[in-house]
Design an enzyme around this catalytic site. Sequence first.
Site, PDB file in Angstrom:
ATOM      1  N   LYS A 174      39.951  87.238  57.223  1.00 49.36           N
ATOM      2  CA  LYS A 174      41.464  87.541  57.703  1.00 49.36           C
ATOM      3  C   LYS A 174      41.810  86.735  58.899  1.00 49.36           C
ATOM      4  O   LYS A 174      42.824  86.049  58.743  1.00 49.36           O
ATOM      5  CB  LYS A 174      41.458  89.116  58.065  1.00 49.36           C
ATOM      6  CG  LYS A 174      42.914  89.452  58.088  1.00 49.36           C
ATOM      7  CD  LYS A 174      43.547  89.510  56.938  1.00 49.36           C
ATOM      8  CE  LYS A 174      45.087  89.400  56.602  1.00 49.36           C
ATOM      9  NZ  LYS A 174      45.396  90.110  55.384  1.00 49.36           N
ATOM     10  N   PHE A 219      52.539  89.209  57.130  1.00 50.98           N
ATOM     11  CA  PHE A 219      52.120  90.494  56.371  1.00 50.98           C
ATOM     12  C   PHE A 219      50.920  90.244  55.531  1.00 50.98           C
ATOM     13  O   PHE A 219      50.689  89.349  55.023  1.00 50.98           O
ATOM     14  CB  PHE A 219      53.428  90.952  55.539  1.00 50.98           C
ATOM     15  CG  PHE A 219      54.458  91.321  55.978  1.00 50.98           C
ATOM     16  CD1 PHE A 219      54.776  92.650  56.215  1.00 50.98           C
ATOM     17  CD2 PHE A 219      55.583  90.525  56.676  1.00 50.98           C
ATOM     18  CE1 PHE A 219      55.949  93.144  56.813  1.00 50.98           C
ATOM     19  CE2 PHE A 219      56.802  90.987  57.221  1.00 50.98           C
ATOM     20  CZ  PHE A 219      56.718  92.512  57.179  1.00 50.98           C
ATOM     21  N   ASP A 220      50.272  91.424  55.356  1.00 51.44           N
ATOM     22  CA  ASP A 220      49.194  91.605  54.455  1.00 51.44           C
ATOM     23  C   ASP A 220      49.921  91.759  53.084  1.00 51.44           C
ATOM     24  O   ASP A 220      50.975  92.158  53.209  1.00 51.44           O
ATOM     25  CB  ASP A 220      48.186  92.737  54.912  1.00 51.44           C
ATOM     26  CG  ASP A 220      47.139  93.008  53.900  1.00 51.44           C
ATOM     27  OD1 ASP A 220      46.581  91.899  53.482  1.00 51.44           O
ATOM     28  OD2 ASP A 220      47.094  94.103  53.688  1.00 51.44           O
ATOM     29  N   LEU A 221      48.912  91.634  52.132  1.00 52.98           N
ATOM     30  CA  LEU A 221      49.653  91.893  50.630  1.00 52.98           C
ATOM     31  C   LEU A 221      49.226  93.366  50.304  1.00 52.98           C
ATOM     32  O   LEU A 221      49.904  94.232  49.993  1.00 52.98           O
ATOM     33  CB  LEU A 221      49.423  90.826  49.799  1.00 52.98           C
ATOM     34  CG  LEU A 221      49.816  90.908  48.216  1.00 52.98           C
ATOM     35  CD1 LEU A 221      51.214  91.154  48.401  1.00 52.98           C
ATOM     36  CD2 LEU A 221      49.427  89.710  47.582  1.00 52.98           C
ATOM     37  N   ILE A 237      51.003  92.525  60.269  1.00 56.10           N
ATOM     38  CA  ILE A 237      51.087  93.938  59.797  1.00 56.10           C
ATOM     39  C   ILE A 237      50.366  94.015  58.607  1.00 56.10           C
ATOM     40  O   ILE A 237      50.220  93.287  57.633  1.00 56.10           O
ATOM     41  CB  ILE A 237      52.580  94.031  59.484  1.00 56.10           C
ATOM     42  CG1 ILE A 237      53.519  93.750  60.521  1.00 56.10           C
ATOM     43  CG2 ILE A 237      52.864  95.285  58.850  1.00 56.10           C
ATOM     44  CD1 ILE A 237      54.739  93.231  60.137  1.00 56.10           C
TER      45      ILE A 237
END
Length: 220
Positions: free
Chosen positions: A143, A9-11, A167
């Site tokens: 990323k 997961f991204d934040l 995500i």
Amino acid sequence: MRKYQYLLFDLDGTLTDSREGIVNCVKYALNLMQAPIPDENILSLFIGPPLPDSFRQYCGFTREQSQQAVRLFRERYNRVGKFENAAAPGMPELCAKLKLSGFILALASSKLEHMCLDICDYFNFTPSFKIITGSPPEENCDKAQVIQEAMRRLNLHEADKIHTLMIGDRKYDIEGARICGLDCVGADFFHYAPPGELEQANPAAIVRDAAELENFLLNA
């Protein structure tokens, strides 16, 4: 058998609505540098990408000016900005549910790791995550680098890539995942990405809320 087992997961913009804190800290840095403040649409584009890139792209800063702006941004963000934030509706509950269902969850954010830890603790995401991965001190990674480090900490190998999903809410998440050989779902929860950005990046799917994300994961 589910297609995906490992969820990265991204934040910002994915697990939390971090606009207020990020925008306030960008304004704080620019005011101290006596630089013009971009309009609100441009300020929203600071959510997601590494900060040095955003200050150069959206403020026309040199590398040295960008480094100064990042230092000033963090000066305020570390004190108050990281908590000018809110959990995305339904996401703490969904993460807990996914863990109970057998998924292995991890955070993969370009934000500095110590900030990620504080924010995940504050909004009760930490119990759902096996690992929390961010950038090292004073260095915002791109990323792909963050995803690679998250996979290393999870001890994932080439054969696990087909079962691993990123995500995130911006093209940087999708492009970073692709570099690492992973699928990515675009999480368009807060519309931080410019119109068409997610579609053009060609994710595995685009979801609009926690319920759509859950449905995708359980039916992939």
